[in-house]
Design a protein around this motif. Structure first.
Motif, PDB file in Angstrom:
ATOM      1  N   GLU A 261     -13.179 -50.561   1.400  1.00 56.23           N
ATOM      2  CA  GLU A 261     -14.132 -51.549   0.922  1.00 56.23           C
ATOM      3  C   GLU A 261     -14.777 -52.224   2.126  1.00 56.23           C
ATOM      4  N   ALA A 262     -16.086 -52.294   2.112  1.00 57.09           N
ATOM      5  CA  ALA A 262     -16.825 -52.805   3.270  1.00 57.09           C
ATOM      6  C   ALA A 262     -16.698 -54.316   3.374  1.00 57.09           C
ATOM      7  N   GLU A 263     -16.195 -54.780   4.514  1.00 59.80           N
ATOM      8  CA  GLU A 263     -16.098 -56.214   4.777  1.00 59.80           C
ATOM      9  C   GLU A 263     -15.997 -56.420   6.282  1.00 59.80           C
ATOM     10  N   PRO A 264     -16.980 -57.051   6.891  1.00 58.16           N
ATOM     11  CA  PRO A 264     -16.927 -57.261   8.343  1.00 58.16           C
ATOM     12  C   PRO A 264     -15.669 -57.999   8.757  1.00 58.16           C
ATOM     13  N   SER A 265     -15.053 -57.554   9.848  1.00 61.07           N
ATOM     14  CA  SER A 265     -13.815 -58.168  10.322  1.00 61.07           C
ATOM     15  C   SER A 265     -14.112 -59.500  11.003  1.00 61.07           C
TER      16      SER A 265
ATOM     17  N   ALA B 123     -18.854 -48.388  14.572  1.00 59.73           N
ATOM     18  CA  ALA B 123     -19.307 -47.622  13.408  1.00 59.73           C
ATOM     19  C   ALA B 123     -18.828 -48.277  12.111  1.00 59.73           C
ATOM     20  N   LEU B 124     -17.560 -48.686  12.071  1.00 64.40           N
ATOM     21  CA  LEU B 124     -17.023 -49.335  10.875  1.00 64.40           C
ATOM     22  C   LEU B 124     -17.656 -50.711  10.661  1.00 64.40           C
ATOM     23  N   HIS B 125     -17.946 -51.417  11.748  1.00 62.57           N
ATOM     24  CA  HIS B 125     -18.602 -52.721  11.635  1.00 62.57           C
ATOM     25  C   HIS B 125     -20.005 -52.575  11.059  1.00 62.57           C
ATOM     26  N   VAL B 126     -20.759 -51.618  11.570  1.00 63.19           N
ATOM     27  CA  VAL B 126     -22.118 -51.387  11.070  1.00 63.19           C
ATOM     28  C   VAL B 126     -22.073 -50.942   9.599  1.00 63.19           C
ATOM     29  N   ALA B 127     -21.122 -50.075   9.271  1.00 65.75           N
ATOM     30  CA  ALA B 127     -20.988 -49.637   7.882  1.00 65.75           C
ATOM     31  C   ALA B 127     -20.647 -50.806   6.968  1.00 65.75           C
ATOM     32  N   ALA B 128     -19.794 -51.701   7.443  1.00 65.99           N
ATOM     33  CA  ALA B 128     -19.452 -52.879   6.651  1.00 65.99           C
ATOM     34  C   ALA B 128     -20.663 -53.790   6.476  1.00 65.99           C
ATOM     35  N   ARG B 129     -21.441 -53.935   7.531  1.00 60.01           N
ATOM     36  CA  ARG B 129     -22.668 -54.725   7.439  1.00 60.01           C
ATOM     37  C   ARG B 129     -23.645 -54.120   6.434  1.00 60.01           C
ATOM     38  N   TRP B 130     -23.637 -52.799   6.323  1.00 58.18           N
ATOM     39  CA  TRP B 130     -24.529 -52.136   5.371  1.00 58.18           C
ATOM     40  C   TRP B 130     -24.151 -52.499   3.936  1.00 58.18           C
ATOM     41  N   GLY B 131     -22.852 -52.702   3.691  1.00 62.50           N
ATOM     42  CA  GLY B 131     -22.429 -53.273   2.415  1.00 62.50           C
ATOM     43  C   GLY B 131     -21.989 -52.315   1.334  1.00 62.50           C
ATOM     44  N   ARG B 132     -21.898 -51.024   1.636  1.00 64.38           N
ATOM     45  CA  ARG B 132     -21.434 -50.048   0.654  1.00 64.38           C
ATOM     46  C   ARG B 132     -20.007 -49.616   0.992  1.00 64.38           C
ATOM     47  N   PRO B 133     -19.224 -49.175  -0.025  1.00 67.17           N
ATOM     48  CA  PRO B 133     -17.885 -48.640   0.288  1.00 67.17           C
ATOM     49  C   PRO B 133     -17.984 -47.487   1.284  1.00 67.17           C
ATOM     50  N   ILE B 134     -16.952 -47.345   2.098  1.00 68.89           N
ATOM     51  CA  ILE B 134     -16.957 -46.384   3.199  1.00 68.89           C
ATOM     52  C   ILE B 134     -16.021 -45.225   2.893  1.00 68.89           C
ATOM     53  N   ALA B 135     -16.512 -43.998   3.054  1.00 72.88           N
ATOM     54  CA  ALA B 135     -15.677 -42.796   3.010  1.00 72.88           C
ATOM     55  C   ALA B 135     -15.418 -42.388   4.453  1.00 72.88           C
ATOM     56  N   LEU B 136     -14.156 -42.460   4.882  1.00 71.88           N
ATOM     57  CA  LEU B 136     -13.794 -42.214   6.276  1.00 71.88           C
ATOM     58  C   LEU B 136     -13.283 -40.793   6.440  1.00 71.88           C
ATOM     59  N   LEU B 137     -13.845 -40.094   7.409  1.00 73.43           N
ATOM     60  CA  LEU B 137     -13.488 -38.710   7.678  1.00 73.43           C
ATOM     61  C   LEU B 137     -13.266 -38.543   9.172  1.00 73.43           C
ATOM     62  N   PHE B 138     -12.221 -37.786   9.537  1.00 70.79           N
ATOM     63  CA  PHE B 138     -11.894 -37.566  10.944  1.00 70.79           C
ATOM     64  C   PHE B 138     -12.116 -36.115  11.318  1.00 70.79           C
TER      65      PHE B 138
ATOM     66  N   ARG C  71     -18.094 -36.788  -2.778  1.00 70.56           N
ATOM     67  CA  ARG C  71     -18.045 -38.103  -3.414  1.00 70.56           C
ATOM     68  C   ARG C  71     -19.023 -39.083  -2.765  1.00 70.56           C
ATOM     69  N   ALA C  72     -19.101 -39.028  -1.456  1.00 71.69           N
ATOM     70  CA  ALA C  72     -20.023 -39.930  -0.762  1.00 71.69           C
ATOM     71  C   ALA C  72     -21.465 -39.653  -1.164  1.00 71.69           C
ATOM     72  N   CYS C  73     -21.822 -38.369  -1.255  1.00 68.53           N
ATOM     73  CA  CYS C  73     -23.182 -37.999  -1.657  1.00 68.53           C
ATOM     74  C   CYS C  73     -23.467 -38.388  -3.100  1.00 68.53           C
ATOM     75  N   GLN C  74     -22.501 -38.193  -3.984  1.00 68.97           N
ATOM     76  CA  GLN C  74     -22.698 -38.489  -5.393  1.00 68.97           C
ATOM     77  C   GLN C  74     -22.811 -39.986  -5.660  1.00 68.97           C
ATOM     78  N   GLN C  75     -21.964 -40.762  -5.013  1.00 71.26           N
ATOM     79  CA  GLN C  75     -21.841 -42.184  -5.333  1.00 71.26           C
ATOM     80  C   GLN C  75     -22.609 -43.098  -4.391  1.00 71.26           C
ATOM     81  N   GLY C  76     -23.275 -42.518  -3.409  1.00 71.13           N
ATOM     82  CA  GLY C  76     -24.040 -43.347  -2.484  1.00 71.13           C
ATOM     83  C   GLY C  76     -23.174 -44.163  -1.550  1.00 71.13           C
ATOM     84  N   LEU C  77     -22.056 -43.570  -1.097  1.00 70.47           N
ATOM     85  CA  LEU C  77     -21.170 -44.253  -0.167  1.00 70.47           C
ATOM     86  C   LEU C  77     -21.695 -44.098   1.261  1.00 70.47           C
ATOM     87  N   THR C  78     -21.084 -44.835   2.168  1.00 70.97           N
ATOM     88  CA  THR C  78     -21.388 -44.671   3.587  1.00 70.97           C
ATOM     89  C   THR C  78     -20.320 -43.779   4.206  1.00 70.97           C
ATOM     90  N   LEU C  79     -20.719 -42.611   4.676  1.00 74.00           N
ATOM     91  CA  LEU C  79     -19.796 -41.684   5.313  1.00 74.00           C
ATOM     92  C   LEU C  79     -19.671 -42.045   6.789  1.00 74.00           C
TER      93      LEU C  79
END
Length: 231
Positions: A10-14, A54-69, A117-125
């Motif tokens: 869940e996106a939330e700036p630290s 990257a995680l900070h910017v994604a959190a600022r964007w405000g969408r749930p994040i799908a994290l992939l390594f 899932r990220a593509c379908q639901q509009g998540l931030t990858l």
């Protein structure tokens, strides 16, 4: 790494994120590109905070994040999905101990994975160190980032593709090519990203980061910063 193991954040700036003017400038620049729909690529050596940013910017964007390594062993199915449900078991005859029978249970079902899932639901990858995956594992990203379409295996059924949600965004990080375990990725994939090259920060930023991580004062943090630069 399928559906039930998908890492959603869940996106939330630290509140402890260190944002000096230098870092804020990079973050704002990245957000402006995301606003225009461009995927972002933070490139630079280890230890400069690419993943954190990257995680900070994604959190600022405000969408749930799908994290992939990125991973040397990663396959296309680890990104898009695959069929599961095959099981084999062995049964020993109670009367003739040397007789062993095998029973196959095949109830396959398709499970979408992280990229799908990220593509379908509009998540931030957020695809961390994506160049540690083999180039062929990342091939499907080409159409996702250019045409907004994710091609799917025919065995999945349906239309054979997923239309990318308009809210979908992608943020990548990578180390330089000379690092061990880093693959040379397709130029066509790099061309679809906006690359922001990162290096070690200026003194004020590094001192602020040391203070935030250790809790020491500015003078001691400055000494620690110079100690590290000489070791």
């Amino acid at each position: 790494m399928m559906d039930d193991m998908m890492m959603l954040i869940e996106a939330e700036p630290s509140p402890t994120f260190v944002e000096t003017p230098q870092i804020a400038q990079i973050a704002e620049r990245a957000l402006s590109y995301l606003q225009c729909g461009f995927p972002i690529h933070f490139s630079g050596p280890s230890g400069v905070g690419k993943t954190t940013l990257a995680l900070h910017v994604a959190a600022r964007w405000g969408r749930p994040i799908a994290l992939l390594f990125g991973d040397e062993q990663q396959k296309s199915s680890d990104l898009v999905g695959g069929h599961f449900g095959y099981r084999r078991r062995y049964v020993m005859d109670n009367f003739i101990r040397s007789v062993i029978k095998s029973e196959d249970d095949l109830t396959q079902h398709w499970a979408d994975s992280r990229l799908t899932r990220a593509c379908q639901q509009g998540l931030t990858l957020v695809y961390d160190e994506f160049t540690r995956s083999r180039p062929e594992a990342n091939n499907m990203l080409l159409s996702v980032l250019e045409e907004g379409v994710l091609a799917m295996p025919a065995t999945r059924g349906g239309a054979g593709y997923v239309q990318v949600h308009p809210s979908f965004r992608a943020i990548f990080t990578s180390n330089p090519k000379e690092y061990a375990g880093v693959h040379a990725t397709q130029d066509a994939l790099y061309d679809r990203m906006v690359t922001l090259t990162m290096d070690h920060y200026e003194q004020d930023t590094e001192v602020a980061i040391v203070q935030a991580k250790t809790g020491v004062g500015a003078e001691e943090a400055t000494r620690e910063r110079f100690r590290r630069s000489w070791t």
